[in-house]
Enzyme design. Structure first.
Site, PDB file in Angstrom:
ATOM      1  N   ASP A   1      -6.420 -53.896  -5.829  1.00 40.08           N
ATOM      2  CA  ASP A   1      -7.520 -54.840  -5.640  1.00 40.08           C
ATOM      3  C   ASP A   1      -7.034 -56.175  -5.078  1.00 40.08           C
ATOM      4  O   ASP A   1      -7.709 -56.799  -4.252  1.00 40.08           O
ATOM      5  CB  ASP A   1      -8.249 -55.065  -6.967  1.00 40.08           C
ATOM      6  CG  ASP A   1      -9.176 -53.916  -7.318  1.00 40.08           C
ATOM      7  OD1 ASP A   1      -9.387 -53.036  -6.462  1.00 40.08           O
ATOM      8  OD2 ASP A   1      -9.694 -53.894  -8.452  1.00 40.08           O
TER       9      ASP A   1
ATOM     10  N   ASP B   1     -10.521 -76.921 -19.778  1.00 41.13           N
ATOM     11  CA  ASP B   1      -9.453 -76.510 -18.858  1.00 41.13           C
ATOM     12  C   ASP B   1      -9.956 -76.244 -17.450  1.00 41.13           C
ATOM     13  O   ASP B   1      -9.179 -76.300 -16.497  1.00 41.13           O
ATOM     14  CB  ASP B   1      -8.763 -75.245 -19.389  1.00 41.13           C
ATOM     15  CG  ASP B   1      -7.833 -75.537 -20.559  1.00 41.13           C
ATOM     16  OD1 ASP B   1      -7.615 -76.729 -20.871  1.00 41.13           O
ATOM     17  OD2 ASP B   1      -7.322 -74.574 -21.177  1.00 41.13           O
TER      18      ASP B   1
ATOM     19  N   TYR C   1     -11.392 -62.574 -13.688  1.00 42.60           N
ATOM     20  CA  TYR C   1     -11.114 -63.763 -14.493  1.00 42.60           C
ATOM     21  C   TYR C   1     -12.327 -64.137 -15.338  1.00 42.60           C
ATOM     22  O   TYR C   1     -12.212 -64.491 -16.511  1.00 42.60           O
ATOM     23  CB  TYR C   1     -10.741 -64.896 -13.544  1.00 42.60           C
ATOM     24  CG  TYR C   1     -10.017 -66.069 -14.159  1.00 42.60           C
ATOM     25  CD1 TYR C   1      -9.611 -66.068 -15.485  1.00 42.60           C
ATOM     26  CD2 TYR C   1      -9.738 -67.190 -13.389  1.00 42.60           C
ATOM     27  CE1 TYR C   1      -8.948 -67.157 -16.024  1.00 42.60           C
ATOM     28  CE2 TYR C   1      -9.074 -68.281 -13.915  1.00 42.60           C
ATOM     29  CZ  TYR C   1      -8.685 -68.267 -15.236  1.00 42.60           C
ATOM     30  OH  TYR C   1      -8.026 -69.339 -15.765  1.00 42.60           O
TER      31      TYR C   1
END
Length: 267
Positions: A52, A153, A166
């Site tokens: 990927d 973050d 993610y």
């Protein structure tokens, strides 16, 4: 397979073992009247060989072309959400292409503009993250309306296909790529009496515009990642994200839907 779609360009990271593995595929393609070209601009089928991550790079390095098809081949025996074919079974791929046992699917793409200037396209996601050992503060606007002030973050903006990457690791939803939308997820948000965010991922429709304004408090060099590439851009003031008119056209085997691939990968 149409005669107009017989020019093949192979995108891969060469190594001795992979080069040897590809030789029979090159030979088989040429025996079936496919032409292998040296420049991606001359191809109407771009074939990524790897996984990927390689597929994402193939799309990016060839400019998110709208006039060609992308094909993903796994070089290892592992699940892949963008790769329908396995290098150890390339006969199946050539046979499917010759006998039109393929379907075209279209994946949404997002466009990210930095400081109203440089624009980037993303097939998976765009993220803005702190590079310092301190939180980053971002004012989040939806269609020019201030929605929240994020402190943490960073933030991830993912396409439907990118929702399995993610974004999923932050407890974001897995989104059907037939839905033209994009998803915003938080990275370690700070929520207390002083700072407050939604605290969950949210999904925006195709006509929405997301603007992320970075508070200039010394965290002026955040990392912006576009798919699997990172950019360090100085003095970032804002990042504007919207759904692009572009779509990445890929081929898939019949009876191999997105959700069947998700099942194989995660279940």
């Amino acid at each position: 397979m149409s005669n107009q779609r017989r020019n093949l360009y192979f995108f891969y990271h060469p190594n001795e073992q992979l080069t040897e593995q590809l030789k029979p595929l090159f030979k088989l393609a040429e025996e079936n009247d496919f032409e292998i070209v040296e420049e991606s601009a001359n191809a109407n089928i771009i074939i990524s060989v790897g996984g990927d991550g390689t597929f994402l790079q193939a799309v990016r390095k060839t400019g998110f072309r709208q006039d060609c098809l992308y094909v993903g081949i796994r070089s290892k025996d592992e699940a892949g959400l963008y790769c329908d074919f396995n290098l150890n079974n390339f006969n199946e791929m050539v046979d499917s292409m010759l006998n039109a046992e393929l379907e075209v699917r279209r994946f949404p793409v997002i466009e990210a503009s930095v400081n109203g200037e440089s624009s980037f396209y993303c097939l998976n996601e765009c993220s803005v993250r702190s590079t310092l050992i301190k939180s980053i503060v971002i004012d989040v606007f939806i269609d020019d309306i201030h929605f929240e002030t994020f402190r943490g973050d960073g933030l991830i903006t993912a396409t439907p296909t990118g929702s399995t990457g993610y974004s999923k690791s932050t407890k974001g939803a897995v989104v059907d790529p037939k839905l033209p939308c994009f998803q915003v997820s938080e990275l370690a948000s700070l929520n207390n009496n002083r700072f407050r965010t939604l605290g969950s991922s949210f999904i925006l429709g195709p006509d929405r515009t997301l603007k992320l304004k970075v508070l200039q408090d010394g965290n002026d060099y955040p990392i912006i990642s576009m798919d699997n590439e990172a950019y360090s851009i100085s003095n970032i003031k804002d990042v504007t994200v919207r759904l692009s008119d572009k779509q990445v056209k890929t081929v898939k085997l019949k009876h191999n839907s997105y959700w069947e691939r998700v099942q194989r990968t995660f279940l």
